[in-house]
Design an enzyme around this catalytic site. Structure first.
Site, PDB file in Angstrom:
ATOM      1  N   TRP A 131       4.357  18.250  -9.675  1.00  0.00           N
ATOM      2  CA  TRP A 131       5.424  17.265  -9.845  1.00  0.00           C
ATOM      3  C   TRP A 131       5.338  16.669 -11.241  1.00  0.00           C
ATOM      4  O   TRP A 131       4.263  16.316 -11.720  1.00  0.00           O
ATOM      5  CB  TRP A 131       5.268  16.176  -8.782  1.00  0.00           C
ATOM      6  CG  TRP A 131       6.266  15.067  -8.844  1.00  0.00           C
ATOM      7  CD1 TRP A 131       7.614  15.171  -9.073  1.00  0.00           C
ATOM      8  CD2 TRP A 131       6.005  13.672  -8.656  1.00  0.00           C
ATOM      9  NE1 TRP A 131       8.193  13.924  -9.040  1.00  0.00           N
ATOM     10  CE2 TRP A 131       7.240  12.982  -8.787  1.00  0.00           C
ATOM     11  CE3 TRP A 131       4.854  12.932  -8.384  1.00  0.00           C
ATOM     12  CZ2 TRP A 131       7.344  11.599  -8.667  1.00  0.00           C
ATOM     13  CZ3 TRP A 131       4.961  11.559  -8.256  1.00  0.00           C
ATOM     14  CH2 TRP A 131       6.192  10.900  -8.395  1.00  0.00           C
ATOM     15  N   ASP A 212      -1.231  14.357  -1.992  1.00  0.00           N
ATOM     16  CA  ASP A 212       0.051  13.699  -2.193  1.00  0.00           C
ATOM     17  C   ASP A 212       0.946  14.130  -1.039  1.00  0.00           C
ATOM     18  O   ASP A 212       1.335  15.302  -0.943  1.00  0.00           O
ATOM     19  CB  ASP A 212       0.654  14.120  -3.540  1.00  0.00           C
ATOM     20  CG  ASP A 212       1.879  13.290  -3.911  1.00  0.00           C
ATOM     21  OD1 ASP A 212       2.210  12.354  -3.163  1.00  0.00           O
ATOM     22  OD2 ASP A 212       2.501  13.578  -4.950  1.00  0.00           O
ATOM     23  N   LYS A 248      11.461  10.162   0.941  1.00  0.00           N
ATOM     24  CA  LYS A 248      12.153  11.378   1.358  1.00  0.00           C
ATOM     25  C   LYS A 248      12.347  11.433   2.873  1.00  0.00           C
ATOM     26  O   LYS A 248      13.449  11.686   3.353  1.00  0.00           O
ATOM     27  CB  LYS A 248      11.367  12.610   0.892  1.00  0.00           C
ATOM     28  CG  LYS A 248      11.189  12.727  -0.617  1.00  0.00           C
ATOM     29  CD  LYS A 248      12.481  13.060  -1.309  1.00  0.00           C
ATOM     30  CE  LYS A 248      12.263  13.532  -2.738  1.00  0.00           C
ATOM     31  NZ  LYS A 248      11.610  12.541  -3.603  1.00  0.00           N
TER      32      LYS A 248
END
Length: 403
Positions: A131, A212, A248
């Protein structure tokens, strides 16, 4: 690897157990002393907050209530149980330190600061690619990092042997940043069997994982399945750090709700780590917002709402899977070159890598008006079933007709 201690009286070394208890905030000591004082005329002049004429706190109707430094206690309990399982050993034995963070980014930043402060000679490994904000977070914390191989451009899949080799080659006791599920930006995840091997190597090298976790429930449509990698490591008794986000999987982007979890070897270690995380949070942002924490707590803690959330996650994940399948079917039917487009259905989650070079991506944009990130990451949430055929034409033309 030995942690750098900022407090005395530590009788454990190695891993997260070596972190000492954080110094108490000075104002807390005054508050405790005032509370213990029984004099009827006592006055607390240390607190810089408005009080009524009755010397009671006054909460304005137009502002939100503030939380303690570690966040909403009910949220911290709910999010840890969602991640590890309410009946897991780490929860039952109280070996998890959970602090509410400012979504995933803020939670990762707390983790990076913790590592930098208490393991100053360590570095962290991140996947190549990862990311785009991971390097920013690590650099801001002045935490040295290097990459381990992950994406194989030849197969448009996982370079598993390269990944294992690089993790093995890292100095013992390094930190390793792992994506819990739905790898961002590639959409390529290890298989369950590969996760077992990754855990073997991490454990053998005495590394400490930093997971993560952004897409729990949103990748496969099943909350339990998307936490399986984290639970595998936790069940092995390893120290680990896990950052969570609800941007999300609950759509709470603007609420900035997440958490940092530290799995430790004992309840005492967990308390010490939590005290240090609170010190870091205090200096960064004092305390987190409450609204998103209450939303998550209500959904996770209510069986009816939780079932409804899981059903919506299945719908969300299912739509992305159906788009992947439709796109693959269109590509297979239209492209007679023999190119294998099956990576679209092998990848998981909202993001995908197609292995396009810069010139191919420019043609996608300039001719076909298909926009994607500079690194080639595509969010398949921006594709409908109706537009899969058009997108397939764009891929075939841009892939084959650019020199």
């Amino acid at each position: 690897m030995r942690a750098s201690m900022r407090t005395s009286g530590i009788d454990e070394v190695g891993g997260l157990s070596s972190i000492g208890m954080g110094a108490e905030e000075p104002s807390v000591g005054i508050y405790k002393a005032f509370g213990a004082d029984t004099h009827e005329m006592k006055l607390d002049l240390s607190l810089g907050a408005y009080r009524t004429e009755d010397l009671q706190p006054y909460v304005l109707n137009v502002v939100k209530k503030y939380l303690p430094i570690e966040g909403l206690a009910a949220f911290n309990k709910a999010t840890a149980e969602l991640l590890f399982g309410a009946d897991s050993a780490v929860i039952q034995q109280q070996r998890v330190a959970t602090v509410q963070g400012i979504s995933g980014t803020g939670s990762l930043r707390l983790a990076a600061a913790l590592i930098r402060r208490h393991f100053p000679d360590s570095k962290i490994l991140v996947s190549s690619p990862t990311w785009g904000n991971h390097p920013n977070i690590l650099n801001d914390a002045r935490l040295p990092w290097s990459e381990y191989r992950y994406y194989d451009p030849v197969t448009v899949g996982l370079d598993f042997q390269g990944m294992i080799s690089d993790i093995k080659a890292a100095p013992e006791g390094s930190f390793v940043l792992l994506h819990g599920c739905a790898h961002n930006p590639t959409g390529i995840d290890p298989t369950p069997e590969q996760w077992e091997i990754i855990a073997d190597v991490v454990q053998e090298k005495k590394h400490i994982p930093l997971f993560d976790v952004v897409y729990q429930g949103y990748a496969s449509g099943r909350v339990e399945e998307d936490a399986s990698s984290v639970r595998l490591f936790a069940a092995r008794g390893m120290d680990l750090l896990v950052a969570q986000s609800y941007s999300k999987n609950m759509g709470l982007y603007a609420e900035r709700i997440g958490a940092i979890n530290a799995v430790c070897s004992s309840p005492d270690s967990a308390q010490r780590v939590k005290s240090q995380l609170k010190r870091l949070a205090r200096a960064m942002y004092s305390n987190p917002p409450v609204h998103g924490a209450r939303i998550v707590t209500n959904i996770v803690g209510n069986s009816d709402l939780f079932s409804e959330w899981e059903e919506e996650l299945r719908l969300m994940a299912g739509r992305i899977k159906s788009v992947r399948k439709k796109l693959y079917d269109c590509l297979s039917a239209k492209d007679k070159s023999g190119k294998d487009w099956s990576f679209f259905v092998k990848q998981i989650g909202m993001y995908s890598y197609a292995g396009l070079n810069e010139a191919q991506r420019e043609k996608m944009r300039n001719k076909w008006h298909v926009y994607m990130s500079k690194d080639g990451r595509m969010a398949l949430t921006g594709v409908s079933q109706a537009k899969c055929e058009y997108l397939a034409d764009a891929f075939i033309d841009s892939y084959h007709n650019v020199s």
